[in-house]
Design an enzyme around this catalytic site. Structure first.
Site, short mmCIF file in Angstrom:
data_model
loop_
_atom_site.label_atom_id
_atom_site.label_comp_id
_atom_site.label_asym_id
_atom_site.label_seq_id
_atom_site.Cartn_x
_atom_site.Cartn_y
_atom_site.Cartn_z
N ASP A 58 0.76 -1.15 -0.08
CA ASP A 58 -0.19 0.09 -0.12
C ASP A 58 1.00 1.13 -0.08
OD1 ASP A 58 0.61 -0.67 2.41
OD2 ASP A 58 -1.03 -0.19 3.55
N SER A 89 -2.74 -3.62 12.90
CA SER A 89 -3.23 -2.46 13.37
C SER A 89 -3.82 -2.41 14.68
CB SER A 89 -4.52 -2.17 12.17
OG SER A 89 -3.98 -1.83 11.14
#
Length: 217
Positions: A58, A89
């Site tokens: 990403d 995350s």
């Protein structure tokens, strides 16, 4: 609506937390790759796949050397949701940015919508018209000033440090990658604040008004 100026179409808005979104029909062009639920043309994949990284793809796509100035289409209200609290995350990042994401619950017939405003030759003017109508706000406490105005507002930031300070006041993403703030289009980051009033806040970069051909006031 295929366009060589678009690298990918995403279902994700990094600033898609429930307090920052309102309109499930709104789409934006962006210079920042959103990730999390996206698609691209076969020709673009053929270009990128031979050098696709094993990790952090990403951020790799957010580098100018890879997107080469191509842009992305993203929604205001997310169509995907990240529930990975125990993944990469975890912790405060998940609680602050991912858990509060507003997942769209409105059925939209996109085939019946006129999306021609998203075309490269039309979008800059479309977006500029919206930004130009927003009331300029400045000062030490832009959050308080914004709360005192009913309509859209625009707030200029001087540089990355200034952007991070202002973004921190509102609680949106402060992160940049390769000179571009998350969700930005020509240096402008837009979000609703608060979403219950449907008002837009535009954080405007030092060159943004010039790029959008808006006369500063």
């Amino acid at each position: 609506m295929y366009s060589r100026s678009i690298m990918a179409v995403s279902s994700w808005n990094d600033n898609g937390q429930k307090q920052f979104v309102h309109d499930p029909y709104e789409l934006y062009r962006s210079d920042f790759f959103p990730g999390l639920g996206w698609m691209l043309a076969r020709s673009t994949w053929d270009e990128l796949s031979p050098k696709w990284p094993k990790a952090y793809w990403d951020d790799w796509l957010r580098l100018k050397e890879n997107h080469k100035g191509r842009q992305f289409i993203r929604p205001e209200v997310c169509r995907t949701y990240n529930f990975g609290e125990l993944g990469s995350s975890l912790g405060q990042f998940f609680r602050q940015y991912l858990e509060p994401i507003k997942l769209n619950d409105v059925q939209v017939d996109w085939k019946s919508k006129d999306l021609s405003y998203l075309q490269e030759d039309k979008y800059a003017q479309h977006f500029a018209n919206i930004v130009a109508k927003a009331k300029p706000v400045s000062g030490v406490n832009v959050l308080q000033e914004t709360n005192n105005i009913d309509g859209d507002v625009r707030i200029k930031y001087r540089d990355q440090s200034d952007f991070e300070y202002i973004a921190g006041q509102f609680g949106i993403f402060q992160e940049w990658k390769d000179g571009v703030p998350r969700t930005a289009y020509k240096g402008v980051v837009v979000f609703r604040y608060p979403s219950t009033r449907a008002r837009r806040v535009f954080l405007v970069g030092p060159e943004s008004l010039k790029l959008l051909r808006i006369t500063d006031s």
